[in-house]
Scaffold this motif. Structure first.
Motif, short mmCIF file in Angstrom:
data_model
loop_
_atom_site.label_atom_id
_atom_site.label_comp_id
_atom_site.label_asym_id
_atom_site.label_seq_id
_atom_site.Cartn_x
_atom_site.Cartn_y
_atom_site.Cartn_z
N SER A 52 24.04 30.45 23.26
CA SER A 52 23.78 29.80 24.54
C SER A 52 24.63 28.56 24.77
CB SER A 52 22.30 29.41 24.64
OG SER A 52 21.93 28.56 23.56
N LEU A 53 25.45 28.18 23.77
CA LEU A 53 26.32 27.02 23.92
C LEU A 53 27.73 27.46 24.26
CD1 LEU A 53 25.74 23.84 23.39
CD2 LEU A 53 27.52 24.16 21.68
N GLU A 54 28.21 27.03 25.42
CA GLU A 54 29.56 27.37 25.88
C GLU A 54 30.59 26.46 25.22
OE1 GLU A 54 32.17 27.11 30.05
OE2 GLU A 54 30.10 26.34 29.95
N ARG A 55 31.60 27.05 24.58
CA ARG A 55 32.69 26.26 24.04
C ARG A 55 33.56 25.74 25.19
NH1 ARG A 55 31.73 30.08 20.04
NH2 ARG A 55 32.15 29.49 17.86
N LEU A 56 34.00 24.49 25.08
CA LEU A 56 34.84 23.88 26.10
C LEU A 56 36.21 23.56 25.52
CD1 LEU A 56 32.29 21.40 27.75
CD2 LEU A 56 33.00 23.66 28.56
N PRO A 57 37.27 23.61 26.36
CA PRO A 57 38.62 23.32 25.87
C PRO A 57 38.78 21.85 25.50
CG PRO A 57 38.63 23.53 28.26
CD PRO A 57 37.26 23.95 27.80
N CYS A 58 39.79 21.59 24.69
CA CYS A 58 40.08 20.21 24.27
C CYS A 58 40.78 19.47 25.42
CB CYS A 58 40.97 20.21 23.03
SG CYS A 58 41.36 18.54 22.43
N GLU A 59 40.13 18.44 25.93
CA GLU A 59 40.71 17.59 26.97
C GLU A 59 40.40 16.14 26.59
OE1 GLU A 59 39.03 18.88 30.65
OE2 GLU A 59 40.20 20.75 30.71
N VAL A 60 41.32 15.53 25.89
CA VAL A 60 41.09 14.19 25.35
C VAL A 60 41.10 13.15 26.47
CG1 VAL A 60 41.97 12.39 23.82
CG2 VAL A 60 42.04 14.79 23.10
N VAL A 61 40.06 12.32 26.47
CA VAL A 61 39.97 11.18 27.39
C VAL A 61 40.10 9.92 26.54
CG1 VAL A 61 38.52 9.92 29.02
CG2 VAL A 61 38.49 12.44 28.98
N ASP A 62 41.03 9.02 26.93
CA ASP A 62 41.27 7.80 26.17
C ASP A 62 40.74 6.60 26.94
OD1 ASP A 62 42.86 5.47 24.98
OD2 ASP A 62 43.49 7.14 23.68
N ALA A 66 36.62 22.73 14.81
CA ALA A 66 35.22 22.89 15.19
C ALA A 66 34.97 24.18 15.96
CB ALA A 66 34.77 21.69 16.02
N VAL A 67 35.80 24.48 16.95
CA VAL A 67 35.53 25.66 17.78
C VAL A 67 35.82 26.96 17.03
CG1 VAL A 67 35.93 24.42 19.93
CG2 VAL A 67 37.85 25.58 18.82
N ALA A 68 36.56 26.87 15.91
CA ALA A 68 36.86 28.07 15.13
C ALA A 68 35.74 28.42 14.16
CB ALA A 68 38.17 27.87 14.36
N LEU A 69 34.78 27.55 13.99
CA LEU A 69 33.68 27.79 13.06
C LEU A 69 32.76 28.89 13.56
CD1 LEU A 69 32.63 24.13 12.16
CD2 LEU A 69 33.73 25.77 10.62
N PHE A 125 37.75 10.57 23.24
CA PHE A 125 36.77 11.62 22.97
C PHE A 125 37.21 12.92 23.64
CE2 PHE A 125 35.41 10.60 27.23
CZ PHE A 125 34.86 11.78 27.72
N THR A 126 36.58 14.01 23.24
CA THR A 126 36.74 15.28 23.91
C THR A 126 35.41 16.03 23.85
OG1 THR A 126 37.97 17.38 24.05
CG2 THR A 126 37.56 16.50 21.84
N TRP A 127 35.13 16.80 24.89
CA TRP A 127 33.95 17.66 24.86
C TRP A 127 34.21 18.84 23.95
CZ3 TRP A 127 30.67 14.54 26.62
CH2 TRP A 127 30.78 13.88 27.84
N LEU A 128 33.17 19.33 23.30
CA LEU A 128 33.24 20.52 22.47
C LEU A 128 32.51 21.70 23.09
CD1 LEU A 128 32.63 19.21 18.83
CD2 LEU A 128 34.60 20.54 19.60
N GLY A 129 31.35 21.43 23.68
CA GLY A 129 30.56 22.51 24.24
C GLY A 129 29.52 22.00 25.21
#
Length: 329
Positions: A199-209, A190-193, A133-137
């Motif tokens: 009020s929602l902060e975009r977060l960088p892609c950091e994949v956790v496996d 997703a973040v380019a949309l 998974f990765t966080w989006l925001g």
């Protein structure tokens, strides 16, 4: 003292544990380790577990008896109370807590979007069986909810994937690099949309496996590009379809993901020894949502060591995944 199983619980940074509830005694856990042998019998009939709210459990006022087939250990009344106070019901618009929006990966082409409280960390992803998974925001609840709906519509990804589909692909996953690449591509889209709430902060892609945590990581050749990671699962053959009074489950725990425990049924004694020498035993998945509401009685050494003691609960073959999401990313 009677303890009723409430299913599997996951802790961030730890492994799975069977959770228990005793009226007047609260909750407790029994940690599970890969290589352990599980050997138990369902007894006492299946009972509604009541409602979990605010860190405590309220017993079912009716003491309702449940079917052994359902994956929810609640009667209709208690389930309705849970739904009415859940985040998914949108009845908590004034919730002051921050929420994460995430992308979760369960198999090739199987990506979903969802939200979870920041305070829970990645526990929700472990509970769902997300391989990666990765966080989006991050932001307020209603902003997170609006972003979830935006992404579902724009990207064509669901907010739910049935557990049957998740387990059908779990034994033959692509390498970790491919999993991460698919999530990274989805994240970038997703973040380019346009249309994200301010009020929602975009977060960088950091994949956790989670493949290693779940015990489904492949062996020596798992890093080979284009090779499926079979790992210690050795396939996914059958799944328990129902628990019945007096029904027995016996097997060595080799992996766990979300509510699913992956067992290998050993052929002949000794059954109650911790072992990774699994031989050619049948692969059996126990959906622990079916355990909720039962008393689970451990088999004694003499009984468990008997050559003729095998799992006696109803099972069904695991169907192969047939309809996956298209290659949108």
């Amino acid at each position: 003292m009677t303890w009723w199983c409430t299913g599997v619980r996951w802790r961030v940074g730890g492994g799975p544990a069977l959770a228990w509830y005793g009226e007047g005694k609260g909750e407790r856990e029994s940690p599970l380790a890969f290589g352990d042998v599980l050997a138990f019998r369902a007894v006492g009939g299946r009972r509604c577990l009541g409602v979990w709210r605010g860190g405590r459990r309220t017993p079912c006022p009716a003491g309702a008896v449940l079917s052994g087939r359902g994956t929810r250990a609640q009667c209709a009344e208690c389930a309705g109370i849970d739904r009415a106070h859940s985040v998914a019901a949108d009845t908590m618009a004034d919730d002051p807590r921050p929420y994460h929006v995430y992308l979760a990966w369960f198999g090739s082409g199987m990506v979903k979007v969802g939200i979870t409280g920041v305070g829970r960390g990645s526990a929700r992803l472990l509970e769902q069986g997300a391989v990666a998974f990765t966080w989006l925001g991050r932001g307020p609840l209603m902003a997170a909810r609006r972003t979830e709906e935006l992404l579902r519509s724009a990207l064509g990804v669901p907010d739910r994937i049935p557990y049957a589909q998740k387990r059908a692909v779990r034994a033959a996953l692509p390498p970790a690099g491919e999993r991460a690449a698919e999530l990274a591509a989805a994240h970038a889209t997703a973040v380019a949309l346009a249309g994200w709430p301010e009020s929602l902060e975009r977060l960088p892609c950091e994949v956790v496996d989670h493949a290693e945590v779940f015990g489904i990581e492949g062996g020596a050749g798992s890093g080979t590009e284009g090779a499926a990671e079979v790992g210690r699962l050795g396939g996914v053959g059958f799944v328990v379809s129902e628990l019945v009074e007096g029904g027995v489950v016996v097997g060595t725990l080799v992996a766990a993901a979300g509510p699913d425990l992956h067992l290998v049924e050993r052929m002949g004694p000794p059954l109650l020894e911790r072992s990774r020498e699994l031989g050619e035993g049948r692969r059996l998945v126990v959906d622990t949502r079916l355990l909720g509401g039962w008393q689970l009685e451990a088999l004694g050494k003499a009984e468990g060591a008997a050559a003729d003691v095998v799992s006696s609960v109803p099972v069904k073959p695991v169907k192969e995944a047939s309809a996956l999401q298209g290659g949108l990313f």
